[in-house]
Design a protein around this motif. Structure first.
Motif, PDB file in Angstrom:
ATOM      1  N   THR A 342       0.825  -1.210   0.000  1.00  0.00           N
ATOM      2  CA  THR A 342       0.000   0.000   0.000  1.00  0.00           C
ATOM      3  C   THR A 342       0.853   1.252   0.000  1.00  0.00           C
ATOM      4  O   THR A 342       1.942   1.297   0.577  1.00  0.00           O
ATOM      5  CB  THR A 342      -0.937   0.046   1.223  1.00  0.00           C
ATOM      6  OG1 THR A 342      -0.152   0.054   2.418  1.00  0.00           O
ATOM      7  CG2 THR A 342      -1.883  -1.142   1.228  1.00  0.00           C
ATOM      8  N   GLN A 345      -3.893   5.341  -0.115  1.00  0.00           N
ATOM      9  CA  GLN A 345      -5.070   4.541  -0.429  1.00  0.00           C
ATOM     10  C   GLN A 345      -4.880   3.705  -1.697  1.00  0.00           C
ATOM     11  O   GLN A 345      -5.841   3.082  -2.172  1.00  0.00           O
ATOM     12  CB  GLN A 345      -6.292   5.450  -0.600  1.00  0.00           C
ATOM     13  CG  GLN A 345      -6.653   6.265   0.636  1.00  0.00           C
ATOM     14  CD  GLN A 345      -7.054   5.384   1.810  1.00  0.00           C
ATOM     15  OE1 GLN A 345      -7.395   4.222   1.628  1.00  0.00           O
ATOM     16  NE2 GLN A 345      -6.970   5.927   3.013  1.00  0.00           N
ATOM     17  N   ARG A 347      -3.749   0.475  -3.271  1.00  0.00           N
ATOM     18  CA  ARG A 347      -3.493  -0.885  -2.799  1.00  0.00           C
ATOM     19  C   ARG A 347      -3.163  -1.791  -3.989  1.00  0.00           C
ATOM     20  O   ARG A 347      -3.944  -1.897  -4.934  1.00  0.00           O
ATOM     21  CB  ARG A 347      -4.719  -1.421  -2.042  1.00  0.00           C
ATOM     22  CG  ARG A 347      -4.966  -0.697  -0.715  1.00  0.00           C
ATOM     23  CD  ARG A 347      -6.228  -1.190  -0.028  1.00  0.00           C
ATOM     24  NE  ARG A 347      -7.410  -0.626  -0.651  1.00  0.00           N
ATOM     25  CZ  ARG A 347      -7.969   0.540  -0.295  1.00  0.00           C
ATOM     26  NH1 ARG A 347      -7.432   1.257   0.689  1.00  0.00           N
ATOM     27  NH2 ARG A 347      -9.042   0.978  -0.906  1.00  0.00           N
ATOM     28  N   SER A 415     -16.131   2.707   1.084  1.00  0.00           N
ATOM     29  CA  SER A 415     -16.234   3.385   2.383  1.00  0.00           C
ATOM     30  C   SER A 415     -15.974   4.869   2.172  1.00  0.00           C
ATOM     31  O   SER A 415     -15.222   5.253   1.280  1.00  0.00           O
ATOM     32  CB  SER A 415     -15.228   2.809   3.378  1.00  0.00           C
ATOM     33  OG  SER A 415     -13.909   3.000   2.919  1.00  0.00           O
ATOM     34  N   ASP A 417     -14.140   6.974   3.674  1.00  0.00           N
ATOM     35  CA  ASP A 417     -12.761   7.436   3.829  1.00  0.00           C
ATOM     36  C   ASP A 417     -11.780   6.713   2.909  1.00  0.00           C
ATOM     37  O   ASP A 417     -10.574   6.907   2.997  1.00  0.00           O
ATOM     38  CB  ASP A 417     -12.305   7.282   5.284  1.00  0.00           C
ATOM     39  CG  ASP A 417     -12.364   5.835   5.780  1.00  0.00           C
ATOM     40  OD1 ASP A 417     -12.782   4.960   4.985  1.00  0.00           O
ATOM     41  OD2 ASP A 417     -12.004   5.591   6.947  1.00  0.00           O
ATOM     42  N   THR A 419     -10.964   3.583   2.815  1.00  0.00           N
ATOM     43  CA  THR A 419     -10.285   2.412   3.370  1.00  0.00           C
ATOM     44  C   THR A 419     -10.988   1.132   2.917  1.00  0.00           C
ATOM     45  O   THR A 419     -12.075   1.171   2.352  1.00  0.00           O
ATOM     46  CB  THR A 419     -10.272   2.472   4.909  1.00  0.00           C
ATOM     47  OG1 THR A 419     -11.625   2.550   5.385  1.00  0.00           O
ATOM     48  CG2 THR A 419      -9.494   3.683   5.387  1.00  0.00           C
TER      49      THR A 419
END
Length: 640
Positions: A342, A345, A347, A415, A417, A419
């Motif tokens: 990561t 954000q 990934r 989500s 935010d 995540t």
């Protein structure tokens, strides 16, 4: 909506085409005369086979060059027509397509045309056949669908009606609103095809460049909306002449075709709702039409990328590259042979289960959506093949399906935010490469993913991402490379939270992209593709990556001289770009900085910084990247 397709759309024999149409779920087919003439099946065999497959035989076509001829030619045309009517009786078919005359028409006289069409209709009636008269866009005297309709109304015979073909109408930019005033009993058949907007003669355009609905630029939902309002309730059938489709796997193409009609049906229903009386005031008046249009589960466009997955046999080079870019190693999954890396954000999953000797390649992309289950149900209705993944009871279940190029698409619960809950399924496992990157990429996100497309499925991919993921195609570009032009098609959400770039590479770069038998997924690409990550400060990111030993794609000095001439940059800024192998672009909305890594297998990474409202991808720099990568590949070949 009853669905149909002309056999001319597909590759293979008539038997193979009919079987593929049944598998794809079509209600009926149009039999193209050449397919029948070249088939060893008798008309009775074809009739029985259609019944066994659950297919109706909706239209026999084409019957050419009938009207606007002298009497001596007309006699031969009527004899020819009667032979076809007898053939249709053996097939169990009752509708024949008659095209406006192109080759032999010599008399421009509507009185004569009406008289000749009346004689044809009378003869058809004796055999229980209906004649659907179609105005070809290149017809010598009749090339306008309203003209054809006026002739049909003038004859006023129960066995003569009109065929409305979207290509012949929209290629000439005819207004489709008058269709609503047509007597629906006189609309015998409707054919649909899409096409890109091209500047060329309409005959060549039609014969080689038609595509399925959603793969071109015609306003087909509006066309269909007017047809539905007219009260038509018969088949809506695809008639697509396309050189690529005629060379592709027949079952795959049939599924793509069916997907296009499912999508068109939904878009037409939306158009009718949005253009109903009172719609502008937010109170559309409900109205039922004889043709009922089905809709799909409604889903919002994806909010962003959840992850990108790269599959590799030997992961050492990929791990080193990610570490040098500043990605942190977040451990291995508790039950799967994958790693998580990561940066903010962004990934990246490394899948170690690639079958040897598979090349390192992008294997999957995850998207944040409001409702993964609903979005997956929509994709399934659009005939996207499911890609299940085994999960334990304490692990998040991803809804997945395969894209036309075999990339696996996963729908993840978004989500606010940014995540992802599933990251808790990863643990340290073992000591990984040096972590880092939190300081220089805390707000990093995946900016875009670039996927290479096999030549025979490029149009299919555009429709797939439009219909299944609600991405919108942007105007495509063609980029010069040392081996030919690369067509680049951006698919994006309205807010640009998701940007997917589809590249169609020159044919000789697509090694191993032959069609799999039986309509399976296309094999993995060998043409290079990449993942782009956006950061706030690209210069700082590049300096940190250089200090970690990153092998940048090396940009020639000539590029920076040209850059200075084009933009008159601050000398210190230009020196920084040159020092770090950064590329630069600017337009009226903002600036764009980016750099590329070396390639691992078929995958490389791009780091970008968008300043202001810049919305592009550094297109002027793409030829430089292609040329440098080409040189690098050939240097490796010479030294190996």
């Amino acid at each position: 909506m009853r669905t149909g397709i002309a056999t001319v759309c597909l590759s293979g024999t008539l038997r193979e085409k009919m079987q593929a149409c049944a598998i794809a779920g079509f209600d009926g087919i149009e039999i193209f005369e050449q397919d029948l003439v070249t088939s060893p099946l008798s008309p009775e065999d074809i009739r029985a086979m259609a019944a066994d497959l659950g297919l109706t035989l909706d239209l026999y076509q084409p019957f050419r060059d009938f009207d606007s001829v002298p009497e001596e030619l007309l006699a031969g045309n009527l004899r020819r027509a009667e032979a076809k009517f007898r053939l249709m009786s053996r097939l169990g078919m009752d509708t024949m397509l008659v095209c406006s005359n192109v080759a032999t028409a010599s008399i421009d006289d509507d009185d004569l045309r009406a008289e000749q069409l009346a004689r044809l209709a009378e003869l058809a009636g004796e055999h229980g056949v209906r004649v659907a008269y179609e105005a070809l866009a290149w017809g010598r005297y009749v090339n306008d669908y309203e003209h054809a309709h006026r002739l049909v109304a003038r004859v006023d015979h129960p066995n003569l009606g009109t065929c409305l073909d979207s290509f012949h109408i929209l290629s000439r930019d005819w207004d489709t609103a008058p269709i609503e005033a047509f007597d629906p009993e006189k609309i015998f058949f409707v054919q649909v095809a899409d096409a890109p907007k091209l500047s060329m003669d309409v005959l060549s355009w039609s014969r080689h460049h038609r595509v399925f609905p959603g793969e071109g630029q015609f306003e087909l939902a509006k066309f269909m909306g007017h047809v539905v309002r007219a009260g038509y309730a018969g088949p809506v059938s695809l008639e697509v002449f396309n050189d690529v489709f005629r060379q592709s796997d027949v079952e795959r193409t049939a599924v793509d075709a069916m997907r296009s009609l499912i999508w068109l049906e939904e878009q037409s229903a939306k158009w009718l709702t949005g253009n109903a009386p009172g719609a502008a005031a937010g109170r559309p008046a409900p109205r039922r039409h004889p043709m009922e249009l089905a809709t799909l589960p409604r889903v919002a466009e994806p909010a962003g990328f959840n992850f990108a997955e790269v599959r590799a046999t030997d992961t050492a080079a990929l791990e080193s590259l990610l570490g040098q870019l500043g990605f942190g190693f977040n451990g291995r999954h508790r039950s799967k042979n994958v790693q998580l890396w990561t940066l903010g954000q962004a990934r990246i999953i490394i899948n170690e289960d690639a079958p040897a000797p598979a090349e390192t390649a992008i294997a999957a992309v995850g998207f944040d959506v409001d409702s993964p289950v609903l979005a997956a149900a929509r994709a399934r209705q659009l005939k996207a093949p499911a890609v299940p993944r085994t999960s334990r009871a304490d692990e998040e279940v991803f809804q997945g399906f395969a894209a036309p190029d075999s990339t696996e698409i996963f729908l993840c619960q978004g989500s606010p935010d940014g995540t992802a809950a599933w990251v808790d399924e990863f643990g340290p496992g073992h000591a990984g490469p040096a972590t880092g990157g939190e300081a220089d990429g805390a707000r990093a996100v995946i900016d875009h993913v670039n996927l290479a497309q096999p030549w025979q499925h490029f149009d299919e991919a555009v429709l797939f991402y439009t219909s299944a993921l609600a991405l919108q195609p942007q105007p495509y570009a063609e980029v010069a490379s040392p081996t030919g032009l690369v067509r680049s098609q951006v698919m994006a959400t309205g807010d640009r939270g998701v940007r997917l770039v589809l590249n169609l590479a020159p044919l000789h770069q697509q090694e191993g992209s032959t069609e799999p038998a039986g309509g399976g997924h296309a094999p993995r690409r060998t043409y290079q593709e990449h993942i782009a990550v956006a950061v706030d400060d690209l210069v700082a990111t590049a300096r940190a990556a250089r200090d970690r030993g990153l092998d940048f794609l090396r940009i020639p000095a000539n590029y920076y001289e040209d850059l200075d001439a084009r933009f008159d940059l601050n000398p210190e800024f230009l020196a920084t770009l040159r020092e770090l192998n950064l590329l630069y672009d600017r337009d009226a909305d903002g600036e764009f900085l980016h750099f590329y890594t070396a390639t691992v297998g078929s995958v490389f990474f791009e780091m970008v910084e968008r300043r202001g409202r810049y919305d592009g991808y550094g297109a002027p720099n793409a030829p430089v990247r292609h040329a440098v990568q080409y040189d690098h590949r050939h240097q490796l070949t010479r030294t190996s």
